[in-house]
Design an enzyme around this catalytic site. Structure first.
Site, PDB file in Angstrom:
ATOM      1  CE1 TYR A  95       3.285  -4.123   1.622  1.00 24.55           C
ATOM      2  CE2 TYR A  95       2.884  -6.321   0.724  1.00 24.55           C
ATOM      3  CZ  TYR A  95       2.561  -5.318   1.616  1.00 24.55           C
ATOM      4  OH  TYR A  95       1.532  -5.485   2.514  1.00 24.55           O
ATOM      5  CB  SER A  96       7.036  -9.285   0.960  1.00 28.20           C
ATOM      6  OG  SER A  96       7.943  -9.645  -0.049  1.00 28.20           O
ATOM      7  CB  ALA A  97      12.129  -7.152   1.496  1.00 28.29           C
ATOM      8  CB  SER A  98       9.673  -2.671   3.095  1.00 31.83           C
ATOM      9  OG  SER A  98       8.346  -2.809   2.606  1.00 31.83           O
ATOM     10  CE  LYS A  99       3.404  -4.492   6.418  1.00 33.82           C
ATOM     11  NZ  LYS A  99       2.751  -3.356   7.143  1.00 33.82           N
ATOM     12  CE1 TYR A 147      -0.516  -7.476 -13.860  1.00 37.26           C
ATOM     13  CE2 TYR A 147       0.338  -8.045 -11.695  1.00 37.26           C
ATOM     14  CZ  TYR A 147      -0.171  -7.108 -12.577  1.00 37.26           C
ATOM     15  OH  TYR A 147      -0.314  -5.804 -12.153  1.00 37.26           O
ATOM     16  CB  THR A 153       0.325   8.056   0.116  1.00 34.68           C
ATOM     17  OG1 THR A 153      -0.576   6.940   0.301  1.00 34.68           O
ATOM     18  CG2 THR A 153       1.300   8.128   1.283  1.00 34.68           C
ATOM     19  CD  GLU A 181       3.760   4.170  -0.340  1.00 29.16           C
ATOM     20  OE1 GLU A 181       3.180   3.634  -1.311  1.00 29.16           O
ATOM     21  OE2 GLU A 181       3.554   5.359  -0.002  1.00 29.16           O
ATOM     22  CB  THR A 230       1.445  -8.714   4.435  1.00 30.57           C
ATOM     23  OG1 THR A 230       1.274  -9.581   3.326  1.00 30.57           O
ATOM     24  CG2 THR A 230       2.899  -8.248   4.416  1.00 30.57           C
ATOM     25  CG  ASP A 231      -0.296 -13.717   3.070  1.00 30.73           C
ATOM     26  OD1 ASP A 231       0.038 -12.662   2.506  1.00 30.73           O
ATOM     27  OD2 ASP A 231      -1.159 -14.494   2.603  1.00 30.73           O
ATOM     28  CD  GLU A 232       2.020  -9.822  -0.618  1.00 25.00           C
ATOM     29  OE1 GLU A 232       2.996  -9.515  -1.318  1.00 25.00           O
ATOM     30  OE2 GLU A 232       0.864  -9.393  -0.831  1.00 25.00           O
ATOM     31  CG  ASN A 252      -7.483  -7.701   4.113  1.00 27.62           C
ATOM     32  OD1 ASN A 252      -7.883  -7.004   5.024  1.00 27.62           O
ATOM     33  ND2 ASN A 252      -6.705  -8.755   4.342  1.00 27.62           N
TER      34      ASN A 252
HETATM   35  P1  NAD Z   1      -3.401   1.150   1.657  1.00 25.50           P
HETATM   36  O1  NAD Z   1      -2.261   1.352   0.732  1.00 25.50           O
HETATM   37  O2  NAD Z   1      -4.786   1.095   1.131  1.00 25.50           O
HETATM   38  O3  NAD Z   1      -3.392   2.277   2.801  1.00 25.50           O
HETATM   39  C1  NAD Z   1      -2.237   2.702   3.426  1.00 25.50           C
HETATM   40  C2  NAD Z   1      -2.568   3.974   4.186  1.00 25.50           C
HETATM   41  O4  NAD Z   1      -1.376   4.394   4.877  1.00 25.50           O
HETATM   42  C3  NAD Z   1      -2.982   5.128   3.283  1.00 25.50           C
HETATM   43  O5  NAD Z   1      -4.079   5.806   3.847  1.00 25.50           O
HETATM   44  C4  NAD Z   1      -1.750   6.030   3.273  1.00 25.50           C
HETATM   45  O6  NAD Z   1      -2.067   7.404   3.068  1.00 25.50           O
HETATM   46  C5  NAD Z   1      -1.175   5.781   4.641  1.00 25.50           C
HETATM   47  N1  NAD Z   1       0.268   6.046   4.734  1.00 25.50           N
HETATM   48  C6  NAD Z   1       1.231   5.681   3.846  1.00 25.50           C
HETATM   49  N2  NAD Z   1       2.433   6.104   4.266  1.00 25.50           N
HETATM   50  C7  NAD Z   1       2.229   6.730   5.453  1.00 25.50           C
HETATM   51  C8  NAD Z   1       3.075   7.366   6.387  1.00 25.50           C
HETATM   52  N3  NAD Z   1       4.402   7.451   6.176  1.00 25.50           N
HETATM   53  N4  NAD Z   1       2.545   7.903   7.504  1.00 25.50           N
HETATM   54  C9  NAD Z   1       1.196   7.843   7.721  1.00 25.50           C
HETATM   55  N5  NAD Z   1       0.346   7.266   6.863  1.00 25.50           N
HETATM   56  C10 NAD Z   1       0.853   6.701   5.749  1.00 25.50           C
HETATM   57  O7  NAD Z   1      -3.043  -0.193   2.454  1.00 25.50           O
HETATM   58  P2  NAD Z   1      -4.027  -1.299   3.043  1.00 25.50           P
HETATM   59  O8  NAD Z   1      -4.317  -2.297   1.995  1.00 25.50           O
HETATM   60  O9  NAD Z   1      -5.125  -0.639   3.762  1.00 25.50           O
HETATM   61  O10 NAD Z   1      -3.032  -1.997   4.087  1.00 25.50           O
HETATM   62  C11 NAD Z   1      -2.945  -1.535   5.438  1.00 25.50           C
HETATM   63  C12 NAD Z   1      -1.903  -2.369   6.162  1.00 25.50           C
HETATM   64  O11 NAD Z   1      -2.271  -3.738   6.122  1.00 25.50           O
HETATM   65  C13 NAD Z   1      -0.506  -2.287   5.533  1.00 25.50           C
HETATM   66  O12 NAD Z   1       0.437  -2.253   6.568  1.00 25.50           O
HETATM   67  C14 NAD Z   1      -0.386  -3.572   4.730  1.00 25.50           C
HETATM   68  O13 NAD Z   1       0.944  -3.993   4.634  1.00 25.50           O
HETATM   69  C15 NAD Z   1      -1.217  -4.521   5.581  1.00 25.50           C
HETATM   70  N6  NAD Z   1      -1.860  -5.633   4.855  1.00 25.50           N
HETATM   71  C16 NAD Z   1      -2.593  -5.398   3.730  1.00 25.50           C
HETATM   72  C17 NAD Z   1      -3.228  -6.467   3.087  1.00 25.50           C
HETATM   73  C18 NAD Z   1      -4.079  -6.258   1.864  1.00 25.50           C
HETATM   74  O14 NAD Z   1      -4.521  -7.239   1.255  1.00 25.50           O
HETATM   75  N7  NAD Z   1      -4.384  -5.036   1.459  1.00 25.50           N
HETATM   76  C19 NAD Z   1      -3.086  -7.761   3.596  1.00 25.50           C
HETATM   77  C20 NAD Z   1      -2.337  -7.960   4.769  1.00 25.50           C
HETATM   78  C21 NAD Z   1      -1.726  -6.879   5.389  1.00 25.50           C
HETATM   79  P1  TYD Z   2      -2.583  -7.775  -5.822  1.00 28.45           P
HETATM   80  O1  TYD Z   2      -4.016  -7.396  -5.654  1.00 28.45           O
HETATM   81  O2  TYD Z   2      -1.627  -6.745  -6.368  1.00 28.45           O
HETATM   82  O3  TYD Z   2      -2.079  -8.332  -4.413  1.00 28.45           O
HETATM   83  P2  TYD Z   2      -0.689  -9.097  -4.028  1.00 28.45           P
HETATM   84  O4  TYD Z   2       0.278  -8.944  -5.132  1.00 28.45           O
HETATM   85  O5  TYD Z   2      -0.283  -8.339  -2.809  1.00 28.45           O
HETATM   86  O6  TYD Z   2      -1.078 -10.509  -3.763  1.00 28.45           O
HETATM   87  O7  TYD Z   2      -2.515  -9.027  -6.768  1.00 28.45           O
HETATM   88  C1  TYD Z   2      -3.191 -10.240  -6.454  1.00 28.45           C
HETATM   89  C2  TYD Z   2      -2.786 -11.258  -7.493  1.00 28.45           C
HETATM   90  O8  TYD Z   2      -3.335 -10.853  -8.751  1.00 28.45           O
HETATM   91  C3  TYD Z   2      -1.282 -11.353  -7.697  1.00 28.45           C
HETATM   92  O9  TYD Z   2      -0.958 -12.718  -7.968  1.00 28.45           O
HETATM   93  C4  TYD Z   2      -1.026 -10.510  -8.922  1.00 28.45           C
HETATM   94  C5  TYD Z   2      -2.302 -10.674  -9.731  1.00 28.45           C
HETATM   95  N1  TYD Z   2      -2.700  -9.527 -10.564  1.00 28.45           N
HETATM   96  C6  TYD Z   2      -3.025  -9.720 -11.910  1.00 28.45           C
HETATM   97  O10 TYD Z   2      -2.970 -10.836 -12.438  1.00 28.45           O
HETATM   98  N2  TYD Z   2      -3.425  -8.631 -12.630  1.00 28.45           N
HETATM   99  C7  TYD Z   2      -3.490  -7.380 -12.102  1.00 28.45           C
HETATM  100  O11 TYD Z   2      -3.826  -6.411 -12.829  1.00 28.45           O
HETATM  101  C8  TYD Z   2      -3.159  -7.192 -10.726  1.00 28.45           C
HETATM  102  C9  TYD Z   2      -3.224  -5.837 -10.088  1.00 28.45           C
HETATM  103  C10 TYD Z   2      -2.772  -8.304  -9.984  1.00 28.45           C
END
Ligand code: NAD
Ligand code: TYD
Length: 355
Positions: A159-163, A216, A35, A83, A133-135, A189
Site C-alpha cells: 500500500y505505502s509503496a504504491s502511494k 495485532y 469498489t 486502494e 499518506t504518512d505511511e 484518520n
Molecule cells: P477508502 O478506501 O475509504 O476510499 C477510497 C475510495 O476510492 C472509494 O470510494 C473507492 O470506491 C474509490 N476508488 C478506488 N479505486 C478507484 C478508482 N480506480 N477510480 C475511482 N475511484 C476509486 O479510502 P480513504 O480512507 O477515504 O482514503 C482516501 C485517500 O486518502 C487515499 O488516497 C488514501 O491513501 C489517503 N489517506 C487515507 C488515510 C486514512 O487514514 N484513511 C490517511 C492518509 C491518507
Molecule cells: P489500520 O486502521 O489498518 O491503519 P494503518 O495500518 O494504515 O495504520 O490499523 C491501525 C493500527 O491498528 C495498525 O498498527 C494495525 C492495527 N490493527 C490491529 O491491531 N487490529 C486490527 O484488527 C486492525 C484492522 C488494525
C-alpha cells in the site's frame, strides 16, 4: 466554477464532499469506481442536490476522465481515489498497483492534457491536489523525531509503496511539465463513514456485536490520529493557499499506541452503551498474529502547514473520538448496511450483477 473529486464515495472523500458543500455552493463532480470501499449512502444527504454530480468510473480510464474535464472545466482536481487498506495490500497487491500507480498515472495524463489546453487565467489558477499518506515515510523508532516533509521516503507495505509511487509521479509532472500540483501526506484518520475494516470502526462494531477485538502483535504500535474533518479542512486550506509543487504533512499531534486506542474506545462504549451483562468491553480484547512487516510507529510533524498556512486541527483526540463513537451509535443502520453488504445493492440495481 467547479471541482472534480475522485474517490468521493469513500471514507475521507465523502466527508470532504459533504463538508465542501456544507461550506460553499461550488459544484462537485465526484468520480468514484465504487469498489467495496465506496458507499453512496455516505452521500445520501446530497440526494437531489444539483451541486453534486456523481459519476461512476475509474481514474485509470483516461477517456472518461478527459471527457469529464472537458465537459465540466473544473478549476481543481482532488485525488482521493485509492486502494487504502494495508492488510488487503498484503493479501493482494495487484489492485493497489492498478489504481494507486497506474490509475494515478492515467489521471495525471488526462489532467495534463486538459490543463495544457486551458487559456489564462484559468491555466495559472488550476490545481491538482493529490491526497497521500504518512505511511510513505516508513516506520519510526520510539525516540525518532516525527516525519517532516524532508524525511526519506521509505515505504514498507505494498500500500505505502504504491502511494509513494503516485507521490513521485505527481512530483515529476510538476517538475517536468509544470503541472500545478499540491500533495498532502496525512496521518491516520478516524470519524464518520469509516469502513469497519480499519482499526477504530472495527473496534466499535465488534464491541457492539460481542465479537473479539483483534490486537495485532503486542499492540504497542503507534499511530498519529486525526479527526477526518480536520483532514478535510487542511485539504481545503492547502488547495486555497498552498505553494504549487509543495508537499504538506497533515497530522493531529495525537500519537497513541493501538492498545490506548482500544482502551479509549472500550471505555467510551462502557459509558455510552454498556454491555447488558455489565462486563467491560475490554474483556473482548484478543491478541492475534502480527501483520507482516508491521510499521512500528508513525508520527507527523505538521509545523509547515501551521507556519505557512495557519492550519491547526479543531479537534483533540478526546473530542474527536467521542464524536466518532457517538456517530456510530447514532448510525446503526449505516453500519448494518455495510456489514450486510446492502450498500452494494445500488451497484447491482444500476449496472446488473456483473458490476
Ligand atoms: P477508502 O478506501 O475509504 O476510499 C477510497 C475510495 O476510492 C472509494 O470510494 C473507492 O470506491 C474509490 N476508488 C478506488 N479505486 C478507484 C478508482 N480506480 N477510480 C475511482 N475511484 C476509486 O479510502 P480513504 O480512507 O477515504 O482514503 C482516501 C485517500 O486518502 C487515499 O488516497 C488514501 O491513501 C489517503 N489517506 C487515507 C488515510 C486514512 O487514514 N484513511 C490517511 C492518509 C491518507
Ligand atoms: P489500520 O486502521 O489498518 O491503519 P494503518 O495500518 O494504515 O495504520 O490499523 C491501525 C493500527 O491498528 C495498525 O498498527 C494495525 C492495527 N490493527 C490491529 O491491531 N487490529 C486490527 O484488527 C486492525 C484492522 C488494525
Amino acid at each position: 466554477m467547479s471541482i472534480l473529486v475522485t474517490g468521493g464515495a469513500g471514507f475521507i472523500g465523502s466527508n470532504f464532499v459533504l463538508d465542501w458543500l456544507g461550506a460553499c455552493d461550488e459544484p462537485v463532480i465526484n468520480l468514484d469506481k465504487l469498489t467495496y470501499a465506496g458507499n453512496l449512502e455516505n452521500l445520501a444527504s446530497l440526494h437531489g442536490d444539483s451541486r453534486h454530480l456523481f459519476v461512476h468510473g475509474d481514474i485509470g480510464d483516461f477517456a472518461q476522465v478527459a471527457r469529464l474535464l472537458a465537459e465540466h472545466q473544473p478549476r481543481a482536481v482532488i485525488n482521493f481515489a485509492a486502494e487504502s487498506h494495508v492488510d488487503r495490500s498484503i493479501h493482494g497487491p495487484g489492485e493497489f498497483i492498478a489504481t494507486n500507480i497506474v490509475g494515478s498515472f492515467q489521471l495525471l495524463e488526462a489532467v495534463r492534457a486538459y490543463w495544457g489546453a486551458l487559456a489564462e487565467p484559468a491555466k495559472a489558477a488550476f490545481r491538482l491536489l493529490h491526497v497521500s499518506t504518512d505511511e510513505v515515510y516508513g516506520s519510526l523508532g520510539k525516540d525518532d523525531a516525527a516525519f517532516t516533509e524532508q524525511h526519506r521516503v521509505e515505504p514498507n507495505s505494498p500500500y505505502s509503496a504504491s502511494k509513494a509511487a503516485s507521490d513521485h509521479l505527481v512530483r515529476a509532472y510538476h517538475h517536468t511539465y509544470g503541472l500545478p500540483v499540491l500533495t498532502t501526506n496525512c496521518s491516520n484518520n478516524y470519524g464518520p463513514y469509516h469502513f469497519p475494516e480499519k482499526l477504530i470502526p472495527l473496534l466499535i462494531v465488534n464491541c457492539l456485536a460481542g465479537k473479539p477485538l483483534p490486537v495485532y502483535g503486542d499492540g504497542q504500535q503507534v499511530r498519529d490520529w486525526l479527526y477526518v474533518k480536520d483532514h478535510c479542512s487542511a485539504i481545503r486550506r492547502v488547495l486555497a493557499a498552498g505553494r504549487v509543487g509543495e508537499t504538506y504533512n497533515v497530522g493531529g499531534w495525537n500519537e497513541k499506541t493501538n492498545l490506548e486506542i482500544v482502551d479509549t474506545v472500550c471505555a467510551l462504549l462502557d459509558e455510552l452503551q454498556p454491555r447488558a451483562d455489565g462486563v467491560p468491553y475490554r474483556a473482548q480484547i484478543t491478541y492475534v498474529t502480527d501483520r507482516p512487516g508491521h510499521d512500528r510507529r508513525y508520527a507527523i510533524d505538521a509545523h509547515k502547514l501551521e507556519r505557512e498556512l495557519g492550519w491547526r486541527p479543531a479537534e483533540t483526540f478526546e473530542t474527536g473520538i467521542r464524536k466518532t463513537v457517538a456517530w456510530y451509535l447514532a448510525n446503526q443502520p449505516w453500519v448494518a448496511n455495510v456489514l450486510s453488504g446492502g450498500y452494494r445493492e445500488w451497484l447491482a440495481k444500476q449496472y446488473g450483477e456483473t458490476a
